[in-house]
Design a protein around this motif. Structure first.
Motif, PDB file in Angstrom:
ATOM      1  N   ILE A 136      20.648  32.085 -38.143  1.00  0.00           N
ATOM      2  CA  ILE A 136      19.586  32.320 -37.163  1.00  0.00           C
ATOM      3  C   ILE A 136      18.240  31.838 -37.709  1.00  0.00           C
ATOM      4  CG2 ILE A 136      18.266  34.123 -35.985  1.00  0.00           C
ATOM      5  CD1 ILE A 136      20.935  35.674 -35.728  1.00  0.00           C
ATOM      6  N   VAL A 137      17.893  32.261 -38.917  1.00  0.00           N
ATOM      7  CA  VAL A 137      16.601  31.841 -39.474  1.00  0.00           C
ATOM      8  C   VAL A 137      16.603  30.350 -39.794  1.00  0.00           C
ATOM      9  CG1 VAL A 137      16.128  34.153 -40.360  1.00  0.00           C
ATOM     10  CG2 VAL A 137      17.210  32.463 -41.869  1.00  0.00           C
ATOM     11  N   ALA A 138      17.798  29.757 -39.940  1.00  0.00           N
ATOM     12  CA  ALA A 138      17.890  28.315 -40.199  1.00  0.00           C
ATOM     13  C   ALA A 138      17.481  27.484 -38.996  1.00  0.00           C
ATOM     14  CB  ALA A 138      19.318  27.954 -40.625  1.00  0.00           C
ATOM     15  N   ARG A 139      17.272  28.104 -37.840  1.00  0.00           N
ATOM     16  CA  ARG A 139      16.767  27.388 -36.671  1.00  0.00           C
ATOM     17  C   ARG A 139      15.255  27.145 -36.773  1.00  0.00           C
ATOM     18  NH1 ARG A 139      18.142  24.351 -34.394  1.00  0.00           N
ATOM     19  NH2 ARG A 139      17.420  24.812 -32.258  1.00  0.00           N
ATOM     20  N   THR A 140      14.592  27.797 -37.703  1.00  0.00           N
ATOM     21  CA  THR A 140      13.132  27.720 -37.801  1.00  0.00           C
ATOM     22  C   THR A 140      12.606  26.298 -37.991  1.00  0.00           C
ATOM     23  OG1 THR A 140      13.063  29.981 -38.666  1.00  0.00           O
ATOM     24  CG2 THR A 140      11.115  28.618 -39.019  1.00  0.00           C
ATOM     25  N   PRO A 141      13.190  25.461 -38.831  1.00  0.00           N
ATOM     26  CA  PRO A 141      12.645  24.098 -38.967  1.00  0.00           C
ATOM     27  C   PRO A 141      12.603  23.331 -37.647  1.00  0.00           C
ATOM     28  CG  PRO A 141      14.107  24.575 -40.799  1.00  0.00           C
ATOM     29  CD  PRO A 141      14.253  25.712 -39.838  1.00  0.00           C
ATOM     30  N   ASP A 142      13.627  23.486 -36.803  1.00  0.00           N
ATOM     31  CA  ASP A 142      13.613  22.800 -35.509  1.00  0.00           C
ATOM     32  C   ASP A 142      12.536  23.373 -34.598  1.00  0.00           C
ATOM     33  OD1 ASP A 142      15.620  21.117 -36.308  1.00  0.00           O
ATOM     34  OD2 ASP A 142      17.218  22.152 -35.213  1.00  0.00           O
ATOM     35  N   HIS A 143      12.349  24.679 -34.635  1.00  0.00           N
ATOM     36  CA  HIS A 143      11.290  25.296 -33.833  1.00  0.00           C
ATOM     37  C   HIS A 143       9.919  24.787 -34.283  1.00  0.00           C
ATOM     38  CE1 HIS A 143      14.167  28.967 -33.221  1.00  0.00           C
ATOM     39  NE2 HIS A 143      14.533  27.916 -32.500  1.00  0.00           N
ATOM     40  N   LEU A 144       9.716  24.718 -35.580  1.00  0.00           N
ATOM     41  CA  LEU A 144       8.448  24.202 -36.103  1.00  0.00           C
ATOM     42  C   LEU A 144       8.216  22.765 -35.671  1.00  0.00           C
ATOM     43  CD1 LEU A 144       8.439  25.728 -39.690  1.00  0.00           C
ATOM     44  CD2 LEU A 144       6.503  25.817 -38.113  1.00  0.00           C
ATOM     45  N   ALA A 145       9.241  21.935 -35.765  1.00  0.00           N
ATOM     46  CA  ALA A 145       9.087  20.528 -35.391  1.00  0.00           C
ATOM     47  C   ALA A 145       8.736  20.400 -33.915  1.00  0.00           C
ATOM     48  CB  ALA A 145      10.369  19.765 -35.707  1.00  0.00           C
ATOM     49  N   TRP A 146       9.364  21.210 -33.080  1.00  0.00           N
ATOM     50  CA  TRP A 146       9.108  21.166 -31.633  1.00  0.00           C
ATOM     51  C   TRP A 146       7.655  21.528 -31.330  1.00  0.00           C
ATOM     52  CZ3 TRP A 146       8.133  24.658 -27.509  1.00  0.00           C
ATOM     53  CH2 TRP A 146       8.441  24.163 -26.232  1.00  0.00           C
ATOM     54  N   LEU A 147       7.125  22.553 -32.011  1.00  0.00           N
ATOM     55  CA  LEU A 147       5.750  22.986 -31.761  1.00  0.00           C
ATOM     56  C   LEU A 147       4.727  22.081 -32.449  1.00  0.00           C
ATOM     57  CD1 LEU A 147       6.286  26.837 -32.004  1.00  0.00           C
ATOM     58  CD2 LEU A 147       5.679  25.543 -29.954  1.00  0.00           C
ATOM     59  N   GLU A 148       5.042  21.585 -33.640  1.00  0.00           N
ATOM     60  CA  GLU A 148       4.097  20.696 -34.327  1.00  0.00           C
ATOM     61  C   GLU A 148       3.895  19.399 -33.546  1.00  0.00           C
ATOM     62  OE1 GLU A 148       4.051  21.728 -39.048  1.00  0.00           O
ATOM     63  OE2 GLU A 148       5.688  20.448 -38.366  1.00  0.00           O
ATOM     64  N   ALA A 149       4.892  18.975 -32.797  1.00  0.00           N
ATOM     65  CA  ALA A 149       4.729  17.779 -31.967  1.00  0.00           C
ATOM     66  C   ALA A 149       3.702  18.003 -30.870  1.00  0.00           C
ATOM     67  CB  ALA A 149       6.070  17.391 -31.351  1.00  0.00           C
ATOM     68  N   LYS A 150       3.432  19.256 -30.546  1.00  0.00           N
ATOM     69  CA  LYS A 150       2.482  19.597 -29.484  1.00  0.00           C
ATOM     70  C   LYS A 150       1.106  19.990 -30.014  1.00  0.00           C
ATOM     71  CE  LYS A 150       6.184  21.070 -26.416  1.00  0.00           C
ATOM     72  NZ  LYS A 150       7.125  20.180 -27.121  1.00  0.00           N
ATOM     73  N   PHE A 151       1.066  20.713 -31.128  1.00  0.00           N
ATOM     74  CA  PHE A 151      -0.193  21.299 -31.612  1.00  0.00           C
ATOM     75  C   PHE A 151      -0.676  20.750 -32.942  1.00  0.00           C
ATOM     76  CE2 PHE A 151       2.152  25.106 -29.706  1.00  0.00           C
ATOM     77  CZ  PHE A 151       1.761  24.789 -28.415  1.00  0.00           C
ATOM     78  N   GLY A 152       0.106  19.892 -33.571  1.00  0.00           N
ATOM     79  CA  GLY A 152      -0.276  19.408 -34.888  1.00  0.00           C
ATOM     80  C   GLY A 152       0.297  20.291 -35.984  1.00  0.00           C
ATOM     81  N   ARG A 153      -0.081  19.987 -37.184  1.00  0.00           N
ATOM     82  CA  ARG A 153       0.477  20.643 -38.376  1.00  0.00           C
ATOM     83  C   ARG A 153       0.376  22.160 -38.275  1.00  0.00           C
ATOM     84  NH1 ARG A 153       3.086  18.109 -42.939  1.00  0.00           N
ATOM     85  NH2 ARG A 153       3.079  19.633 -44.632  1.00  0.00           N
ATOM     86  N   TYR A 154       1.434  22.825 -38.669  1.00  0.00           N
ATOM     87  CA  TYR A 154       1.426  24.288 -38.756  1.00  0.00           C
ATOM     88  C   TYR A 154       0.212  24.736 -39.566  1.00  0.00           C
ATOM     89  CZ  TYR A 154       2.989  28.895 -40.420  1.00  0.00           C
ATOM     90  OH  TYR A 154       3.073  30.229 -40.754  1.00  0.00           O
ATOM     91  N   PRO A 155      -0.537  25.766 -39.111  1.00  0.00           N
ATOM     92  CA  PRO A 155      -1.862  26.028 -39.685  1.00  0.00           C
ATOM     93  C   PRO A 155      -1.901  26.879 -40.948  1.00  0.00           C
ATOM     94  CG  PRO A 155      -1.497  27.434 -37.779  1.00  0.00           C
ATOM     95  CD  PRO A 155      -0.306  26.513 -37.872  1.00  0.00           C
ATOM     96  N   PHE A 156      -0.731  27.296 -41.474  1.00  0.00           N
ATOM     97  CA  PHE A 156      -0.717  28.095 -42.692  1.00  0.00           C
ATOM     98  C   PHE A 156       0.137  27.394 -43.749  1.00  0.00           C
ATOM     99  CE2 PHE A 156      -1.457  31.009 -39.166  1.00  0.00           C
ATOM    100  CZ  PHE A 156      -2.578  31.708 -39.603  1.00  0.00           C
TER     101      PHE A 156
END
Length: 488
Positions: free
Chosen positions: A270-290
């Protein structure tokens, strides 16, 4: 603040001869020096929580040492707060609730202190040995103790699991049940943590793990640092029987998750899905802010909360829907979206909460739609039908009467859906993509968003459009959907 040795009559005569006799030997009045110390206010005037936070200073950094005993829930703590006076201060307040205060110092000197009952907890009034000048940095150190299950004057942020440990869920006004602090979203600070955990337990906190120290009794002190600024309402500390799982995002961001001990095989995928979630959102908002991210999955919590860098989710979330789809990922995306909208870019007060929840609901719905699990337009149409009645009872999305309502969550998402319909997909993506880049690490208001949307589109009509949707008593017509109506 530096001080100099007082000039005496003897040194005046020695250095200046007879002329020194004309120098007055009394202190200048306050109006002459401009120094006029007064107590800071016991609240910052938040429209929904007027007594939250305190006036007269701004926090720069919190350093929290927290020594917790599982099962008994006893704890001792020391919080060191580095701050800057925003006025001449004779006294100031901290928010606290349910603690026995052992000692208070200001700049290393013992300070007078008193507890009183506030409207959302308790007020700790601190009177320094010497008043503080405006713009002067100062340090407050408070030693305290308590019990996690002791009665509180206000709501508690403690969440207890079957393991005898705890996790913190303090939004919106409950950080004061863990530590004396300035408990308002308008005052963000950097953080360091030093949390003790006995053998068999692990500690978790916002930010990066910077080290561990083993103690003679078998316990371990875990050290964490959050170098980005965070408001108290996103405090995420825990001492639990858990296992750390590690990974990296597709761009190399360190990931660390805490899952229940012995259930690594269940929650690892379940937590291994996190990289795909990050990639999906970073494509919209830019680099993760932390600088780090992860999930803390805990049976002592039933909801989901976007604690900075370490989202807290209950174990009950992770079930497939009736069609066999992992729709719990929508919630994972919702909370991850908050790392940009709410955690990095933070509302200045709680009446601006739609700026957090609207984007989180919107992008979770978009994620679900892209995977074929739901249709966003159906969700928005259903929200449109009932929002007029909710505006009347709970306030419009931009002027809620309280937190936690549909107006802030689905209503906030509906505002964004309407904006997309009005300006088109390309300009909408520009508005939303530039917002977290432009206001990273800052606090914002609805007015900032309206102005930002106008500037990004070059369309002055967006101003009135957003104001109608955010503050109006009735839903405006939905662009592109003239058939949408409100429920009778």
């Amino acid at each position: 603040m530096t001080t100099s040795r007082p000039t005496t009559r003897r040194t005046l005569l020695k250095g200046a001869g007879v002329a020194a006799l004309a120098v007055p030997l009394i202190a200048a009045p306050a109006w002459a020096t401009g120094f006029d110390p007064k107590p800071g206010s016991d609240g910052v005037g938040d429209p929904l929580f007027p007594t939250l936070g305190n006036g007269g200073y701004e926090v720069v950094h919190y350093d929290l040492t927290f020594d917790f005993t599982p099962v008994t829930y006893d704890f001792t703590g020391v919080v060191k707060m580095n701050a800057r006076a925003t006025q001449d201060l004779s006294a100031f307040n901290l928010d606290t609730d349910g603690h026995t205060i052992e000692s208070v110092t200001v700049n290393g000197r013992p300070a007078q202190h008193a507890l009183s009952l506030g409207k959302s907890g308790q007020e700790l009034t601190v009177t320094p040995a010497a008043p503080l000048h405006k713009d002067t940095p100062f340090t407050v150190t408070v030693a305290y103790r308590g019990n996690g299950k002791a009665p509180r004057a206000g709501l508690t942020g403690w969440r207890f699991g079957s393991d005898g440990g705890f996790a913190s869920a303090v939004q919106s006004s409950r950080a004061d049940t863990f530590m004396p602090c300035n408990d308002t979203p308008s005052d963000k600070a950097t953080w360091t943590f030093h949390l003790s955990a006995p053998e068999g337990f692990v500690a978790a906190a916002n930010g990066e793990l910077t080290g561990k120290d083993k103690r003679a009794d078998g316990s371990t002190v875990w050290h964490f640092a959050l170098r980005e600024r965070m408001p108290t309402e996103l405090l995420g500390i825990a001492v639990v029987k858990g296992t750390y799982l590690y990974g990296t995002s597709h761009t190399g961001l360190p990931l660390r998750h805490v899952v229940p001990q012995g259930q690594e095989d269940k929650y690892g995928p379940i937590v291994a899905r996190t990289p795909d979630h990050l990639a999906w959102l970073e494509a919209k908002f830019g680099r993760y802010p932390f600088s780090v991210y992860g999930l803390h999955i805990y049976d002592g919590y039933s909801d989901a909360l976007e604690n900075s860098t370490l989202t807290l989710m209950g174990t009950s979330w992770f079930k497939l829907n009736a069609d066999g789809n992992p729709t719990y990922e929508n919630t994972m995306v919702h909370e991850l979206t908050h790392q940009w909208f709410g955690d990095s870019v933070t509302p200045n007060d709680w009446q601006q909460a739609w700026l957090n929840e609207g984007p989180a609901v919107y992008y979770a719905a978009l994620y679900s739609e892209e995977r074929g699990w739901s249709v966003m337009a159906d969700k928005m149409k259903a929200t449109y039908a009932k929002l007029d009645a909710i505006r009347a009872s709970d306030g419009p999305p931009g002027l809620p009467k309280a937190l936690g309502g549909t107006n802030i969550y689905d209503g906030g998402a509906l505002v964004l859906y309407a904006l997309r319909q009005h300006v088109g997909q390309r300009k909408f993506d520009l508005i939303m993509g530039q917002w977290p880049r432009r206001f990273k690490d800052r606090t914002v208001t609805s007015e900032d968003f309206v102005k930002h949307a106008v500037e990004m589109t070059g369309d002055r009509s967006v101003d009135a459009f957003l104001r109608d949707w955010l503050f109006g008593a009735k839903n405006p017509p939905m662009p592109g959907h003239p058939d949408w109506t409100t429920a009778a």
